[in-house]
Design a protein around this motif. Structure first.
Motif, PDB file in Angstrom:
ATOM      1  N   LEU A  35     130.471  40.761  13.207  1.00 38.48           N
ATOM      2  CA  LEU A  35     130.002  39.379  13.351  1.00 38.48           C
ATOM      3  C   LEU A  35     130.848  38.604  14.347  1.00 38.48           C
ATOM      4  O   LEU A  35     130.322  37.852  15.178  1.00 38.48           O
ATOM      5  CB  LEU A  35     130.021  38.679  11.987  1.00 38.48           C
ATOM      6  CG  LEU A  35     129.589  37.206  11.986  1.00 38.48           C
ATOM      7  CD1 LEU A  35     128.152  37.062  12.486  1.00 38.48           C
ATOM      8  CD2 LEU A  35     129.750  36.604  10.590  1.00 38.48           C
ATOM      9  N   SER A  36     132.159  38.783  14.299  1.00 37.15           N
ATOM     10  CA  SER A  36     133.045  38.084  15.241  1.00 37.15           C
ATOM     11  C   SER A  36     132.775  38.525  16.673  1.00 37.15           C
ATOM     12  O   SER A  36     132.760  37.699  17.590  1.00 37.15           O
ATOM     13  CB  SER A  36     134.509  38.354  14.880  1.00 37.15           C
ATOM     14  OG  SER A  36     134.811  37.855  13.594  1.00 37.15           O
ATOM     15  N   ILE A  37     132.534  39.807  16.869  1.00 35.51           N
ATOM     16  CA  ILE A  37     132.260  40.321  18.211  1.00 35.51           C
ATOM     17  C   ILE A  37     130.965  39.735  18.752  1.00 35.51           C
ATOM     18  O   ILE A  37     130.898  39.286  19.903  1.00 35.51           O
ATOM     19  CB  ILE A  37     132.199  41.861  18.200  1.00 35.51           C
ATOM     20  CG1 ILE A  37     133.549  42.445  17.785  1.00 35.51           C
ATOM     21  CG2 ILE A  37     131.790  42.390  19.568  1.00 35.51           C
ATOM     22  CD1 ILE A  37     133.544  43.956  17.657  1.00 35.51           C
ATOM     23  N   VAL A  38     129.924  39.710  17.910  1.00 40.75           N
ATOM     24  CA  VAL A  38     128.623  39.181  18.354  1.00 40.75           C
ATOM     25  C   VAL A  38     128.729  37.703  18.699  1.00 40.75           C
ATOM     26  O   VAL A  38     128.196  37.247  19.721  1.00 40.75           O
ATOM     27  CB  VAL A  38     127.560  39.422  17.262  1.00 40.75           C
ATOM     28  CG1 VAL A  38     126.259  38.713  17.619  1.00 40.75           C
ATOM     29  CG2 VAL A  38     127.303  40.913  17.088  1.00 40.75           C
ATOM     30  N   LEU A  39     129.414  36.931  17.861  1.00 39.11           N
ATOM     31  CA  LEU A  39     129.546  35.497  18.115  1.00 39.11           C
ATOM     32  C   LEU A  39     130.356  35.219  19.375  1.00 39.11           C
ATOM     33  O   LEU A  39     130.013  34.348  20.175  1.00 39.11           O
ATOM     34  CB  LEU A  39     130.186  34.808  16.909  1.00 39.11           C
ATOM     35  CG  LEU A  39     129.319  34.715  15.653  1.00 39.11           C
ATOM     36  CD1 LEU A  39     130.106  34.107  14.503  1.00 39.11           C
ATOM     37  CD2 LEU A  39     128.063  33.889  15.926  1.00 39.11           C
ATOM     38  N   MET A  40     131.438  35.980  19.576  1.00 39.19           N
ATOM     39  CA  MET A  40     132.243  35.796  20.777  1.00 39.19           C
ATOM     40  C   MET A  40     131.440  36.134  22.032  1.00 39.19           C
ATOM     41  O   MET A  40     131.518  35.447  23.049  1.00 39.19           O
ATOM     42  CB  MET A  40     133.497  36.666  20.709  1.00 39.19           C
ATOM     43  CG  MET A  40     134.561  36.149  19.758  1.00 39.19           C
ATOM     44  SD  MET A  40     135.226  34.537  20.245  1.00 39.19           S
ATOM     45  CE  MET A  40     136.063  34.966  21.767  1.00 39.19           C
ATOM     46  N   LEU A  41     130.646  37.200  21.964  1.00 40.45           N
ATOM     47  CA  LEU A  41     129.805  37.569  23.100  1.00 40.45           C
ATOM     48  C   LEU A  41     128.767  36.482  23.378  1.00 40.45           C
ATOM     49  O   LEU A  41     128.455  36.190  24.534  1.00 40.45           O
ATOM     50  CB  LEU A  41     129.118  38.904  22.832  1.00 40.45           C
ATOM     51  CG  LEU A  41     129.996  40.148  22.847  1.00 40.45           C
ATOM     52  CD1 LEU A  41     129.165  41.386  22.511  1.00 40.45           C
ATOM     53  CD2 LEU A  41     130.662  40.326  24.205  1.00 40.45           C
TER      54      LEU A  41
END
Length: 267
Positions: free
Chosen positions: A81-87
Motif C-alpha cells: 500500500l505504501s509503495i502504491v501511494l508513493m507512486l
C-alpha cells in the motif's frame, strides 16, 4: 567578405522517411537512457525482480524515478500500500504535463490519446513540447513515435541491466547507497530558488517524524502530502504578498539576484 555557406546537414531532407527523421530527433534522449536504464535494471534485479518482471515494469511504469523508488522501498520491505501511494503522488505530475500538450492534440481519437498518455514521461515530454512550440509541422504522430522510441530504448536497457545483474552478485548496502545518491541528485536538479531548499528541509524533517510516529513507510506518504501542501501555500503566499522576496530569487543563473517576479508578471 566570404559568406558562410549553409550546412547541408541542417536542411531537412524531404525524402527522408518519417521513422528515420523522428528517430534522429529522439536519439540524444535514447542514448542518454542507456546508462541509467542499465543501472535501473541492475538495481531492480537486486531488489528481487527477475528479467521478465523488470521488462514489464519498465513498459508499464516507464519512469526512472518511480522504478528506483520501487527498488528502494522493496529493499526495506515496505508494504504494498505504501509503495502504491508513493507512486501515485510521484507520478501525479504527469497530469499537469499532459494537460500542457492537450492543445496540440485536439481532434485526436481516444485510442491515440490513451497510447500517448501511457508512454509519456518527463524527457520525451520536454522534446515534444519544444517541437510543438517551435515547429508548426510537428504532428501528434511524430510525438507518439518519439515516446515509443524512448520507451523501447528504456525497456531494452532495463532488460539488459537485469541480465547483467543476474550475472553479478551485488550487495544490497551498495544498492541503498546508489539509490540515496540518485535521489539526492534528483533533489538538487529540482532546486530553482531558496524556497525550494526550505521545502526540501521541511520534507526531510516531516519524513523522519512521520515514519517514527507511524513506524512504517506509510509515514513517507503522509509527509509527502503535508510537505506539498506547505510548499504550495508558501509559494502562493509569497508570490501574492511579497513578489520581491529573496526566497523567490532564482538560483544557478547569470544574475543570481534576478527575482521570480518576472515569472509572475509573465503570467
Amino acid at each position: 567578405m566570404n559568406k558562410r555557406r549553409p550546412n547541408p546537414k541542417q536542411v531537412p531532407d524531404p525524402n527522408e522517411p518519417l521513422w528515420r527523421s523522428t528517430l534522429r530527433v529522439a536519439m540524444p534522449l535514447n542514448l542518454s537512457y542507456i546508462p541509467i536504464g542499465l543501472a535501473c535494471g541492475i538495481l531492480l534485479h537486486a531488489a528481487g525482480f527477475n528479467t521478465l518482471l523488470t521488462g514489464l515494469v519498465s513498459l508499464l511504469i516507464f519512469s526512472g524515478g518511480a522504478q528506483f523508488l520501487i527498488a528502494t522501498m522493496l529493499t526495506i520491505n515496505s508494504p504494498l500500500l505504501s509503495i502504491v501511494l508513493m507512486l501515485f503522488f510521484l507520478e501525479l505530475r504527469y497530469a499537469l504535463l499532459s494537460s500542457s500538450l492537450s492543445p496540440y492534440l485536439k481532434g485526436s481519437s481516444n485510442r491515440f490519446l490513451f497510447m500517448f498518455a501511457v508512454s509519456l514521461n518527463d524527457e520525451n515530454y520536454a522534446i515534444n513540447y519544444l517541437k510543438f512550440a517551435t515547429d508548426k509541422k510537428w504532428t501528434g504522430k511524430e510525438a507518439l513515435m518519439v515516446e515509443h522510441y524512448s520507451l523501447l530504448f528504456w525497456a531494452a536497457s532495463n532488460v539488459v541491466g537485469s541480465l547483467i545483474g543476474s550475472a553479478l552478485k551485488i550487495d544490497l548496502s551498495i544498492v541503498n547507497f546508489a539509490l540515496t545518491a540518485l535521489f539526492l541528485y534528483m533533489i538538487v536538479m529540482q532546486i530553482k530558488n531558496r524556497l525550494t531548499i526550505v521545502i526540501c528541509l521541511i520534507s526531510g524533517v516531516l519524513a523522519a517524524v512521520c515514519m517514527m510516529l507511524t513506524k512504517s513507510t506509510l509515514g513517507l506518504v503522509i509527509s509527502t502530502i503535508i510537505a506539498s501542501l506547505i510548499g504550495f501555500g508558501l509559494e502562493a503566499t509569497l508570490r501574492k504578498r511579497l513578489p520581491d522576496s529573496h526566497w523567490l530569487w532564482r538560483l544557478r543563473s547569470p544574475g543570481s539576484k534576478k527575482k521570480a517576479v518576472e515569472h509572475s508578471d509573465a503570467n
